[in-house]
Design a protein around this motif. Structure first.
Motif, mmCIF file in Angstrom:
data_model
loop_
_atom_site.group_PDB
_atom_site.id
_atom_site.type_symbol
_atom_site.label_atom_id
_atom_site.label_comp_id
_atom_site.label_asym_id
_atom_site.label_seq_id
_atom_site.Cartn_x
_atom_site.Cartn_y
_atom_site.Cartn_z
ATOM 1 N N LEU A 156 0.881 -1.054 -0.037
ATOM 2 C CA LEU A 156 -0.153 0.041 0.004
ATOM 3 C C LEU A 156 0.843 1.210 0.088
ATOM 4 N N VAL A 205 0.886 4.263 -2.985
ATOM 5 C CA VAL A 205 0.540 5.581 -2.599
ATOM 6 C C VAL A 205 1.838 6.281 -2.902
ATOM 7 N N PHE A 256 2.177 7.072 -6.529
ATOM 8 C CA PHE A 256 1.300 8.047 -7.125
ATOM 9 C C PHE A 256 1.945 9.489 -6.818
ATOM 10 N N LEU A 257 2.321 9.663 -5.716
ATOM 11 C CA LEU A 257 2.723 11.040 -5.184
ATOM 12 C C LEU A 257 4.064 11.548 -5.891
ATOM 13 N N SER A 293 9.089 4.193 0.875
ATOM 14 C CA SER A 293 7.899 2.958 1.188
ATOM 15 C C SER A 293 8.553 2.200 2.461
#
Length: 445
Positions: A42, A46, A49-50, A76
């Motif tokens: 996850l 995320v 994308f950022l 991450s």
């Protein structure tokens, strides 16, 4: 490569390398580590994308892509370790396993991106995954751009036609000739010094009927004088003066939101649609649904549904008569449906089919498009996105009969404002505005 495939690839890397690290460290699989794999997967999606990892590869070097992938994956794992430290659960997990996971996942993510990049380069050398470009301009920047992109398809752009600017009249005449020949392009690059930018507006007007991205590439000395969104294509700087923010990532976000919100709305309105369908069928002879072709995204024709609100009649060939107040063609139940917008409920089926979006420019009749495209500047730019059930123009009150040219101009201005400033938050605001004030309108006949 489709966006969802890249997301699936990153998730597969996260879980695959986590499982591999288990086998290396313990020799067997254990469900003890599964929760951490879900959290890390996850986080990486995320953060990707950022960090714009899933942004378009076109016009960008592998070095830039490599840096973003490395940053997203590193952050991450930093986030995962921070979570373990803050939750005081670090001692429950093997540091050797965690280190092995990190040292296999990050290199694999980069190596697979390199492999995909090489496949992309191979496809582009064969002429695939390429956008056709019309280049207009003069000066050193124009010459450099032509030299860099001629014969090389590294960035996915093919210079189909090049128009050297001598003067505005000659340039526009040449451009009109290309348009009249039926030439079509995905992009138009205007490589012109700012002091010669008088040609910009005539170029945009000449291309007004084409759903083409228009980019302005001035000399670097002119950039501080302008305030448009800046983009990078290779080593060159472009100003996006007429480009929708609807790239692959945003298209996926919008499509997912359409499916989720549209699906929920369909479940809620299913009884209402059934009642309306019965009322239409019993009130007058003819089909329940009225089906008509309209222009969709990219100018392609799509079939759009409505509940039939008029008596069955035959229009003259090539003519569509707008509904007016007291129109004798409208049935009694049809008048109520049109005032309350209930006639448009079947378009949620079009949304689920992918032909329409919940929010977007309202689809006009094909004959109206042919008529107004010559009268309203940039009218056909409305078709850069999917048509919508509701839109910015509708919540601002520009709906119903367009009996004057000014009304259509105001509607198109709202549509173009929406396209150039799209965001998921803007869609949500328009949906809420429609719920509270957009259903009933005295201008809808």
């Amino acid at each position: 490569m489709p966006l969802y495939s890249l997301v699936a690839l990153d998730v597969a890397i996260a879980f695959g390398c986590g499982e591999l690290a288990e086998l290396i460290r313990f020799g067997e699989h254990s469900s003890h580590f599964t929760v951490l794999m879900y959290i890390q997967a996850l986080l990486v999606v995320v953060l990707s994308f950022l960090c714009d990892v899933y942004g378009p590869w076109r016009g960008r070097s592998f070095g830039e892509r490599f840096t973003r992938v490395l940053l997203a994956w590193s952050l991450s794992f930093v986030g995962l370790v921070t979570f373990l430290v803050m939750s005081k659960t670090m001692e429950q997990y093997s540091r050797v396993w965690l280190g092995t996971w990190i040292l296999t996942a990050i290199p694999l993510a980069v190596i697979l991106r390199l492999f995909l990049y090489q496949l992309l380069m191979l496809a582009r050398r064969q002429g695939r995954n390429t956008r056709s470009v019309l280049v207009i301009g003069d000066g050193r920047n124009f010459s450099d751009v032509c030299q860099s992109f001629t014969g090389s398809n590294e960035y996915g752009y093919n210079l189909v036609d090049v128009v050297h600017h001598d003067d505005d009249f000659t340039t526009i005449s040449h451009l009109e000739t290309l348009v009249n020949q039926g030439k079509s392009y995905d992009e138009c690059w205007i490589c012109m010094p700012l002091h010669k930018s008088s040609v910009l507006k005539p170029v945009m007007y000449t291309l007004r009927h084409m759903p083409v991205n228009i980019r302005y590439m001035p000399g670097l000395q002119d950039l501080p004088l302008l305030n448009y969104k800046i983009n990078k294509i290779g080593q060159y700087t472009a100003l996006d003066i007429s480009c929708s923010p609807m790239d692959a990532s945003n298209k996926l976000i919008k499509r997912v939101s359409d499916l989720v919100i549209g699906g929920l709305i369909l479940l809620l309105i299913a009884p209402v649609m059934l009642g309306v369908a019965m009322a239409v069928k019993l009130s007058s002879p003819g089909p329940v649904l009225f089906k008509q072709y309209r222009h969709g995204a990219g100018g392609r024709k799509v079939k759009v549904y409505k509940f039939r609100s008029m008596k069955v009649h035959q229009e003259e060939q090539g003519k569509v008569t707008q509904a007016t107040k007291g129109d004798p063609r409208i049935t009694p139940i049809g008048a109520f449906l049109r005032r309350t917008s209930l006639d448009e409920l079947p378009q949620f089926l079009n949304v689920m089919q992918g032909r329409m979006s919940i929010v977007g420019p309202r689809p006009h009749a094909l004959e109206h498009n042919e008529y107004y495209k010559e009268l309203v500047e940039s009218y056909m730019k409305r078709h850069n996105v999917k048509p919508g059930i509701t839109g910015l123009a509708q919540v601002r009150g520009y709906r119903g009969e367009t009996d004057t040219l000014e009304k259509m101009q105001r509607r198109v201005e709202c549509d173009l404002e929406y396209i150039n400033n799209w965001s998921l938050w803007l869609d949500i605001r328009i949906i809420f505005a429609t719920v509270f004030k957009g259903f009933v309108n005295p201008n809808a006949y």
